[in-house]
Design a protein around this motif. Structure first.
Motif, PDB file in Angstrom:
ATOM      1  N   GLY A  56       0.814  -1.206   0.000  1.00 31.17           N
ATOM      2  CA  GLY A  56       0.000   0.000   0.000  1.00 31.17           C
ATOM      3  C   GLY A  56       0.848   1.256   0.000  1.00 31.17           C
ATOM      4  N   ALA A  62      -2.786   3.968   8.677  1.00 22.99           N
ATOM      5  CA  ALA A  62      -2.817   2.546   8.319  1.00 22.99           C
ATOM      6  C   ALA A  62      -3.560   1.743   9.394  1.00 22.99           C
ATOM      7  CB  ALA A  62      -1.400   2.014   8.125  1.00 22.99           C
ATOM      8  N   VAL A  67       2.842  -1.240   4.114  1.00 26.90           N
ATOM      9  CA  VAL A  67       2.606   0.097   3.566  1.00 26.90           C
ATOM     10  C   VAL A  67       3.972   0.759   3.375  1.00 26.90           C
ATOM     11  CG1 VAL A  67       1.617   2.376   4.015  1.00 26.90           C
ATOM     12  CG2 VAL A  67       0.342   0.312   4.652  1.00 26.90           C
TER      13      VAL A  67
END
Length: 156
Positions: A78, A93, A102
């Motif tokens: 991500g 997150a 992420v």
């Protein structure tokens, strides 16, 4: 003749060094400080997802991406569209319950790909680390797996 041969060897060494430097994978850092490469060591495809905390379709998509990531056949990464860093990024997150890595920075510049203009956006990346398609709007685990299979990916 000896000088010419030495010069040729020198050029070969320089060219091989330049080629090996070009083949090093580009790496990025995730929230845990781990180094991540977009290219896969075990032939896995990658779904690179751009999200934002304020994006309702992104929020709806996260559980599908978590499920895809937990399946182990497709890697999921991500990227926060708003470029948050440090604690603000960690909090975002966590608020979205993102369970896949992420990245702390967008890899799109290194891939020579422009930022998406619509969210959510998912870039499908081959095991070699090349962007092969871009998907806009919310995706499901099934739609992503089907897209990867259409592109020639083998999922068990």
């Amino acid at each position: 003749m000896k000088i010419k041969r030495t010069w040729e060897y020198f050029l070969v060494v320089v060219l091989l060094g330049a080629l090996s430097a070009c083949s090093k994978p580009v790496t990025f850092t995730d929230l845990n400080g781990d180094t991540i490469s977009l290219a896969s060591e075990n032939d896995q495809w990658l779904a690179l997802n751009f999200w934002a905390e304020w994006c309702d379709p992104c929020r709806e998509e996260v559980p599908e991406l978590n499920e895809l990531a937990s399946g182990g056949q497709v890697r999921v990464l991500g990227v926060d569209f708003d470029n948050s860093q440090g604690d603000p990024l960690i909090k975002k997150a966590e608020a979205l319950d993102i369970r896949f890595p992420v990245l702390q920075e967008s890899p799109l510049t290194a891939l020579n790909v422009p930022l998406p203009q619509v969210l959510p956006a998912t870039y499908i990346i081959s095991p070699e680390g090349k962007v092969v398609t871009k998907l806009f709007g919310p995706q499901t685990r099934k739609s992503l797996e089907e897209q990867i299979q259409k592109l020639g990916g083998v999922l068990n």
